[in-house]
Design an enzyme around this catalytic site. Structure first.
Site, PDB file in Angstrom:
ATOM      1  N   LYS A 121       0.805  -1.220   0.000  1.00  0.00           N
ATOM      2  CA  LYS A 121       0.000   0.000   0.000  1.00  0.00           C
ATOM      3  C   LYS A 121       0.841   1.275   0.000  1.00  0.00           C
ATOM      4  O   LYS A 121       0.423   2.286  -0.571  1.00  0.00           O
ATOM      5  CB  LYS A 121      -0.944   0.001   1.205  1.00  0.00           C
ATOM      6  CG  LYS A 121      -2.052  -1.056   1.129  1.00  0.00           C
ATOM      7  CD  LYS A 121      -2.996  -0.911   2.312  1.00  0.00           C
ATOM      8  CE  LYS A 121      -3.774  -2.177   2.613  1.00  0.00           C
ATOM      9  NZ  LYS A 121      -4.793  -2.518   1.618  1.00  0.00           N
ATOM     10  N   GLU A 205      -2.640   6.762   8.054  1.00  0.00           N
ATOM     11  CA  GLU A 205      -3.564   7.498   7.198  1.00  0.00           C
ATOM     12  C   GLU A 205      -4.504   8.310   8.057  1.00  0.00           C
ATOM     13  O   GLU A 205      -4.862   7.895   9.156  1.00  0.00           O
ATOM     14  CB  GLU A 205      -4.419   6.507   6.385  1.00  0.00           C
ATOM     15  CG  GLU A 205      -4.065   6.489   4.938  1.00  0.00           C
ATOM     16  CD  GLU A 205      -4.824   5.436   4.155  1.00  0.00           C
ATOM     17  OE1 GLU A 205      -5.992   5.154   4.474  1.00  0.00           O
ATOM     18  OE2 GLU A 205      -4.223   4.901   3.213  1.00  0.00           O
ATOM     19  N   HIS A 240     -14.477  -3.938   8.144  1.00  0.00           N
ATOM     20  CA  HIS A 240     -13.770  -3.555   6.912  1.00  0.00           C
ATOM     21  C   HIS A 240     -13.948  -4.554   5.790  1.00  0.00           C
ATOM     22  O   HIS A 240     -13.202  -4.533   4.817  1.00  0.00           O
ATOM     23  CB  HIS A 240     -12.270  -3.335   7.168  1.00  0.00           C
ATOM     24  CG  HIS A 240     -11.985  -2.359   8.263  1.00  0.00           C
ATOM     25  ND1 HIS A 240     -12.416  -1.058   8.222  1.00  0.00           N
ATOM     26  CD2 HIS A 240     -11.337  -2.497   9.442  1.00  0.00           C
ATOM     27  CE1 HIS A 240     -12.039  -0.434   9.326  1.00  0.00           C
ATOM     28  NE2 HIS A 240     -11.389  -1.284  10.092  1.00  0.00           N
ATOM     29  N   ARG A 302      -6.912  -7.602  -9.884  1.00  0.00           N
ATOM     30  CA  ARG A 302      -7.587  -8.873 -10.201  1.00  0.00           C
ATOM     31  C   ARG A 302      -9.067  -8.601 -10.411  1.00  0.00           C
ATOM     32  O   ARG A 302      -9.514  -7.478 -10.268  1.00  0.00           O
ATOM     33  CB  ARG A 302      -7.427  -9.821  -9.015  1.00  0.00           C
ATOM     34  CG  ARG A 302      -7.903  -9.141  -7.730  1.00  0.00           C
ATOM     35  CD  ARG A 302      -8.027 -10.069  -6.574  1.00  0.00           C
ATOM     36  NE  ARG A 302      -8.055  -9.370  -5.317  1.00  0.00           N
ATOM     37  CZ  ARG A 302      -9.123  -8.829  -4.748  1.00  0.00           C
ATOM     38  NH1 ARG A 302     -10.293  -8.896  -5.359  1.00  0.00           N
ATOM     39  NH2 ARG A 302      -9.056  -8.222  -3.591  1.00  0.00           N
TER      40      ARG A 302
HETATM   41  P1  ADP Z   1      -7.862  -3.953   2.440  1.00  0.00           P
HETATM   42  O1  ADP Z   1      -6.599  -4.177   1.687  1.00  0.00           O
HETATM   43  O2  ADP Z   1      -7.960  -4.760   3.658  1.00  0.00           O
HETATM   44  O3  ADP Z   1      -9.041  -4.024   1.535  1.00  0.00           O
HETATM   45  P2  ADP Z   1      -8.263  -1.064   2.388  1.00  0.00           P
HETATM   46  O4  ADP Z   1      -7.159  -0.091   2.444  1.00  0.00           O
HETATM   47  O5  ADP Z   1      -8.891  -1.259   1.068  1.00  0.00           O
HETATM   48  O6  ADP Z   1      -7.745  -2.432   2.968  1.00  0.00           O
HETATM   49  O7  ADP Z   1      -9.364  -0.640   3.436  1.00  0.00           O
HETATM   50  C1  ADP Z   1     -10.442  -1.484   3.773  1.00  0.00           C
HETATM   51  C2  ADP Z   1     -11.589  -0.678   4.347  1.00  0.00           C
HETATM   52  O8  ADP Z   1     -11.173   0.063   5.501  1.00  0.00           O
HETATM   53  C3  ADP Z   1     -12.137   0.387   3.419  1.00  0.00           C
HETATM   54  O9  ADP Z   1     -13.087  -0.142   2.526  1.00  0.00           O
HETATM   55  C4  ADP Z   1     -12.746   1.392   4.382  1.00  0.00           C
HETATM   56  O10 ADP Z   1     -13.994   0.957   4.862  1.00  0.00           O
HETATM   57  C5  ADP Z   1     -11.783   1.349   5.542  1.00  0.00           C
HETATM   58  N1  ADP Z   1     -10.759   2.390   5.403  1.00  0.00           N
HETATM   59  C6  ADP Z   1      -9.575   2.262   4.800  1.00  0.00           C
HETATM   60  N2  ADP Z   1      -8.870   3.409   4.842  1.00  0.00           N
HETATM   61  C7  ADP Z   1      -9.639   4.295   5.496  1.00  0.00           C
HETATM   62  C8  ADP Z   1      -9.466   5.662   5.894  1.00  0.00           C
HETATM   63  N3  ADP Z   1      -8.344   6.333   5.626  1.00  0.00           N
HETATM   64  N4  ADP Z   1     -10.478   6.260   6.553  1.00  0.00           N
HETATM   65  C9  ADP Z   1     -11.605   5.594   6.853  1.00  0.00           C
HETATM   66  N5  ADP Z   1     -11.817   4.313   6.532  1.00  0.00           N
HETATM   67  C10 ADP Z   1     -10.855   3.655   5.862  1.00  0.00           C
HETATM   68 MG    MG Z   2      -9.442  -2.874  -0.058  1.00  0.00          MG
END
Ligand code: ADP
Ligand code: MG
Ligand code: ADP
Length: 651
Positions: A121, A205, A240, A302
């Site tokens: 990431k 973040e 999540h 993917r």
């Molecule tokens: P993963 O790789 O596990 O999918 P993500 O970075 O896509 O991780 O984040 C998964 C979920 O976490 C997102 O869909 C959202 O609901 C929440 N999330 C991620 N980053 C943030 C953020 N900066 N602020 C609020 N919610 C977040």
């Molecule tokens: Mg994700």
């Protein structure tokens, strides 16, 4: 110039619903399919559906679906020209993709370098910043000392999110609201990251408030073309993880859509993307969706679980596109040729019990029927083959990897199906999906169907007020216990029983006065005695489904299924013993004997009537024959399993 010879054989390096879904398109394209399977999946649906199947090892994924060498060996052994990885497992493993290519096999996915660029990431975000894509504010530095991370968190401003750079599937994330909790959260996040991903590196973040998860489907080909297929909203999440997804996103205006989709195409171009991919964004929706409040989160290199909602609104088969692009073809459509038609929504059906904190529920599926017809009332009577429907229009789409009599094993993800509804409006799609999910007949495994149904009819949801905290906010309204069944549900159960009783079944029975009886209802081992003398009126709006099958009578209401234990279905009641013996299905009193020794009888003819549990049961001839032996005596008491009549079969 790239070779554009069509793929003629494909190995699917996956299982469950996605393997079945890929097989379906491959077959439609005339491509020979090869499945791979572990011990636990020997009889799985994807194995049965493929043209060929190769056993690749023991049940744990680490010893089968995650072993790249075994999969490549299976492809070489079966002469498969290409490998489709599905999602999960090896789909985002760049080294595996490279090994596939090195073995001379077509990889149905992006170049290994694109996977690598988006794999972590932090590196992905750096790359996006360089490409001019807006990313979530935060810290991506190499300095991972706790003090530095804490200082960066303070600079970003609380609340913050600590994220494992190698994270996925909602794991390795900690929200921190208070600086005093930062150090502990960091340690716990790093511990989870180490055990799940073997990488303790984290990024910080800004935690976006009023967050909505919006993602854009992108597609590239090997000729430098990249298009987007619009956005999906996946804000309904639990821990999540996505639960309900839809396309388009509620409240998305054309200008904002244009901006976010353009950003997604830019992101894909920045990594020379080929194939299907998803750019995930997080939106601050506190004042609706605004282009300047949507930031890049990560890219999934993917096919995505929720790809069907995009397929429904665009009319594109994304798996077909993947296979065409992998064989070197140009993208089948240009951007101007793509448009949004209607609204689509998907619910993920899990074999899990919301009442125990969503613990997986595993075992055999005695009953598993997911209707694809939306209706407000449904009566299906497989014994007589009759269907009673009413006028609620529409059809849904079912993606599943299990079947009735199949098994849900504890080794893999408990998602057993996806149910998708495509309609003209969002409201219709949501309520149509509620109907489909509510009618899912599943027993004895627990599922989240009632939870999904409750979410779909929740007024805030129906209005489009979605955000990632929605499920938590409405927890008590959507997680509740349905057992035992409501009194009025027994009326249609009795009605269908009476209908079956009219038919010439091997052992018939009739309920004399359906409204004045008791009935035993089983709910996974717990017995309820229902009093059928309810006097309540049948609630039309609640749409129960009542089904008689060889294994029992099932009633389903809003995603919960109960089994109604009927004497006819108890062990000795079938009466079809090979030697022509008609047995007493339960202890009871003989109230009528309709035949005498030596009589010839025809199939379905009533022989003996038994009264038990306040119901009358007519035992009928299972075939044409002659009464060879008659031990039933009118007025006599009999035990369960006693031979009442023995028939000789007519020649
Ligand atoms: P993963 O790789 O596990 O999918 P993500 O970075 O896509 O991780 O984040 C998964 C979920 O976490 C997102 O869909 C959202 O609901 C929440 N999330 C991620 N980053 C943030 C953020 N900066 N602020 C609020 N919610 C977040
Ligand atoms: Mg994700
Ligand atoms: P229909 O016109 O087909 O009856 P409804 O809008 O009444 O459609 O319901 C669609 C779905 O939502 C059905 O599964 C129904 O059981 C459920 N539903 C509607 N309203 C409620 C409610 N207030 N409480 C629980 N479920 C509801």
């Amino acid at each position: 110039m790239t070779d554009t010879k069509p793929i003629t054989s494909l190995l699917i390096a996956n299982r469950g619903e996605i393997a079945c879904r890929i097989i379906r398109t491959a077959r439609a394209m005339g491509i020979r399919t090869v499945a791979v399977y572990s011990d636990a999946d020997a009889k799985a649906l994807h194995v049965r559906q493929a043209d060929e199947a190769v056993h690749i090892g023991p049940s744990p994924a680490r010893e089968s679906y995650l072993v790249g060498e075994k999969i490549i060996a299976a492809a070489l052994a079966t002469g498969a020209e290409a490998i489709h990885p599905g999602y999960g497992f090896l789909s985002e493993n760049a080294d595996f993709a490279q090994s596939v290519i090195d073995a001379g096999i077509i990889w149905v996915g992006p170049n290994p370098d694109s996977i690598r660029a988006m794999g972590l990431k932090d590196a992905a975000k750096e790359r996006m910043i360089a490409a001019g894509v807006p990313v979530t504010p935060g810290y991506l530095g190499a300095d991972q000392s706790p003090d530095r991370l804490a200082a960066e968190a303070a600079a970003v401003g609380y609340p913050v999110l600590i994220k494992a750079v190698a994270g996925g599937g909602g794991k390795g994330m900690r929200r921190v609201d208070d600086p005093a909790e930062f150090a502990d959260a960091l340690v716990s996040c790093q511990r989870e990251a180490a055990s799940s991903f073997g990488n303790t590196q984290v990024l910080i973040e800004k935690y976006i408030l009023s967050p909505r998860h919006i993602e854009v489907q992108v597609f590239g080909d090997s000729h430098g073309n990249v298009v987007h297929l619009f956005e999906r909203d996946c804000s309904l999440q639990r821990r999540h993880q996505k639960v309900i997804e839809e396309a388009p996103a509620p409240g998305m205006d054309p200008a904002t859509r244009e901006a976010i989709c353009a950003a997604a195409v830019k992101a894909a171009r920045a990594v020379d993307y080929v194939g299907a991919g998803t750019i995930e964004f997080i939106a601050d929706a506190s004042e609706g969706l605004r282009a300047d409040r949507i930031w890049f989160m990560e890219m999934n290199t993917r096919l995505q679980v929720e790809h069907p909602v995009t397929e429904e609104i665009t009319g594109v088969d994304l798996v077909e596109w993947q296979l065409r692009v992998a064989s070197g073809e140009v993208l089948p459509k240009r951007q101007e040729e793509l448009s949004i038609n209607g609204w689509a929504m998907e619910a993920r059906l899990y074999a899990e019990n919301p009442l125990t904190g969503f613990l997986p529920s595993t075992g055999r599926l005695d009953r598993f029927y997911l209707p694809n017809t939306i209706r407000s009332t449904r009566w299906r009577d497989p014994v007589r083959g009759a269907t009673f429907e009413n006028d609620y229009p529409g059809t849904g789409r079912i993606e599943t990897g299990v079947a009735e009599d199949g098994e849900v094993s504890p080794f893999y993800d408990p998602m057993i199906a996806k149910i998708i509804c495509h309609s003209e409006t969002r409201r219709e799609a949501a309520l149509g999906l509620a109907h489909l999910v509510g009618d899912a007949e599943i027993w004895p495994l627990r599922t989240n169907a009632t939870f999904l149904h409750a979410l779909l009819v929740q007024p805030d949801f129906t209005c489009g007020n979605v955000h990632t905290g929605f499920i938590e906010q409405h927890h008590d309204e959507v997680v509740f216990d349905m057992a035992p069944p409501p009194q009025w549900l027994l009326d249609p159960v009795v009605e269908i029983l009476a209908k079956i009783g009219d038919a010439a079944t091997p052992v018939g029975f009739r309920l004399n006065a359906p409204a004045r009886k008791t009935i035993r209802v089983m709910d996974r081992g717990t017995e309820f005695v229902g009093n059928l003398d309810s006097g309540t009126t049948y609630d039309q709006r609640a749409h129960p489904v009542v089904t008689a099958s060889d294994t029992g009578v099932f009633a389903t209401l809003q995603g919960t299924t109960w089994q109604f234990e009927i004497p006819r279905f108890s062990g000795t009641s079938t009466g079809t013993a090979a030697d022509g013996a008609i047995l007493s299905p339960m202890p009871g009193r003989i109230i009528a004997v309709a035949v005498a020794t030596g009589d010839s009888v025809t199939k379905g003819q009533k022989l003996v009537t038994l009264e038990a549990m306040k119901m009358e049961h007519s035992l009928v001839a299972p075939f044409d024959g002659t009464v060879a032996e008659l031990s039933a005596v009118e007025g006599g008491q009999v035990q369960e399993g006693v031979v009442l009549v023995r028939l000789d079969k007519s020649a």
